[in-house]
Design a protein around this motif. Structure first.
Motif, mmCIF file in Angstrom:
data_model
loop_
_atom_site.group_PDB
_atom_site.id
_atom_site.type_symbol
_atom_site.label_atom_id
_atom_site.label_comp_id
_atom_site.label_asym_id
_atom_site.label_seq_id
_atom_site.Cartn_x
_atom_site.Cartn_y
_atom_site.Cartn_z
ATOM 1 N N HIS A 90 14.500 2.786 0.586
ATOM 2 C CA HIS A 90 13.315 3.638 -0.007
ATOM 3 C C HIS A 90 14.175 4.956 -0.309
ATOM 4 N N GLN B 29 12.405 8.446 -1.002
ATOM 5 C CA GLN B 29 12.016 9.065 0.412
ATOM 6 C C GLN B 29 13.469 9.685 0.917
ATOM 7 N N ASN C 137 0.942 -1.370 -0.121
ATOM 8 C CA ASN C 137 -0.022 0.004 0.087
ATOM 9 C C ASN C 137 0.902 1.201 -0.031
ATOM 10 N N SER C 138 0.350 2.418 -0.561
ATOM 11 C CA SER C 138 1.032 3.619 -0.602
ATOM 12 C C SER C 138 -0.021 4.800 -0.829
ATOM 13 N N ARG D 282 1.496 8.540 -0.390
ATOM 14 C CA ARG D 282 2.355 9.499 -0.605
ATOM 15 C C ARG D 282 3.201 9.302 -1.895
ATOM 16 N N THR D 283 3.743 7.923 -1.835
ATOM 17 C CA THR D 283 4.677 7.670 -2.866
ATOM 18 C C THR D 283 4.130 7.248 -4.381
HETATM 19 N N1 CP Z 1 6.637 7.553 3.111
HETATM 20 C C1 CP Z 1 6.036 6.645 2.417
HETATM 21 O O1 CP Z 1 6.579 5.656 1.835
HETATM 22 O O2 CP Z 1 4.639 6.715 2.365
HETATM 23 P P1 CP Z 1 3.474 5.847 1.642
HETATM 24 O O3 CP Z 1 3.752 4.508 2.232
HETATM 25 O O4 CP Z 1 2.211 6.574 1.866
HETATM 26 O O5 CP Z 1 3.947 5.848 0.183
#
Ligand code: CP
Length: 299
Positions: free
Chosen positions: A132, A135, A49-50, A52-53
């Motif tokens: 990551h 990030q 899941n995500s 932001r990315t």
């Molecule tokens: N910081 C980050 O990777 O957030 P997500 O999991 O929402 O992409």
């Protein structure tokens, strides 16, 4: 460079070049940047899941004029047993220039880059507990906006370091940029076996005179065993609040990669307070991912 699966592929000069590219994108009209990679395509394969990315990669690609498609893994033929390699080569036959991949298994993107070679770029959007890198890039860019000289900073990273790919990329990136004063603090079972960072004995040692404080969530999805007592008392022992933030420098910035567990690793007063740059990190994610796409895909 064709692929980015680990921030350690980049040296200080390359990191600074990416930051300058992000600066340039920030000050260039979108009507102009939309010409830069027009006609190119990026595909996202997120097996985890995500928010932001995924969304920031989509915006980043679109701001450069790219077509962007995200495969809905839950409704894809991966659910019928199609292998990752077959999925990649199937999508590659549709002529994507880049594959942005998030996966629960460490080093999946490095393997995907080997499979695809020069045919398309592979970008790591998070692999297991390993890296990551985008990030890490946006975190470093955010620090640079506030603090300038990385070598002079004390950085405290607190939380579940062992399972955090965010910490992995940030600690490596800080080291590449000449910082030798990065501290990590967590219960022993959530510390990595090896790191270039210093291990703090307690919250006070980690936070004292820090310029940058990075809070991390407990990655319950990756933890097989943790003492229930430790979890119950997490905020008391490993959480950031208005009281212990006073140990840091007055102008310290507070970061969190998200998603946050308010009241666990960070209090709402701090997350929403004047020292928080958490939403700046999110905004910078679009810029840094645009810079990376441009660097990898411009001819
Ligand atoms: N910081 C980050 O990777 O957030 P997500 O999991 O929402 O992409």
């Amino acid at each position: 460079m064709k692929h980015l699966y680990d921030i350690k592929q980049l040296n200080a000069e390359q990191l600074n070049h990416l930051f300058s590219l992000a600066d340039k994108i920030k000050t260039t009209a979108v009507t102009e940047t939309k010409k830069w990679l027009a006609g190119k395509t990026a595909m996202a394969l997120f097996f985890e899941n995500s928010t932001r990315t995924l969304m920031s990669f989509q915006l980043a690609a679109q701001r450069l004029g790219m077509d962007f498609c995200a495969l809905n893994i839950a409704h894809s033929s991966a659910q019928k047993g199609e292998t990752l390699k077959d999925t990649l080569f199937t999508l590659n036959a549709m002529q994507s220039d880049a594959f942005i991949i998030r996966h629960s298994e460490n080093h999946t993107q490095k393997q995907a880059a080997k499979w695809l070679g020069d045919q398309a770029s592979v970008i790591n959007a998070g692999d297991g507990t390993n890296q990551h890198p985008t990030q890490g890039l946006l975190d470093l860019y955010t620090i640079r906006e506030h603090k300038k000289d990385f070598s002079q900073l004390k950085v405290a990273i607190i939380g579940d370091i062992k399972h955090s790919r965010v910490a992995g990329s940030l600690v490596d990136g800080l080291h590449i940029l000449g910082n030798n004063n990065t501290w990590i603090y967590a219960p022993d079972e959530l510390l990595p076996a090896s790191t270039t960072a210093r291990k703090a004995e307690n919250m006070k040692q980690a936070l004292s005179d820090a310029d940058v404080v990075v809070m991390l969530r407990i990655q319950k999805e990756r933890i097989s065993q943790i003492d229930a007592e430790v979890l119950d008392h997490w905020h008391d022992n490993y959480g950031l609040n208005e009281n212990n933030l006073e140990w840091a420098k007055k102008d310290a910035i507070v970061m969190h990669p998200g998603p946050m567990n308010r009241g666990v690793e960070i209090s709402s007063a701090v997350a929403d307070g004047p020292q928080s740059v958490i939403l700046e990190q999110v905004r910078n994610g679009v810029l840094m991912r645009s810079a990376l796409l441009y660097q990898l895909l411009s001819d």
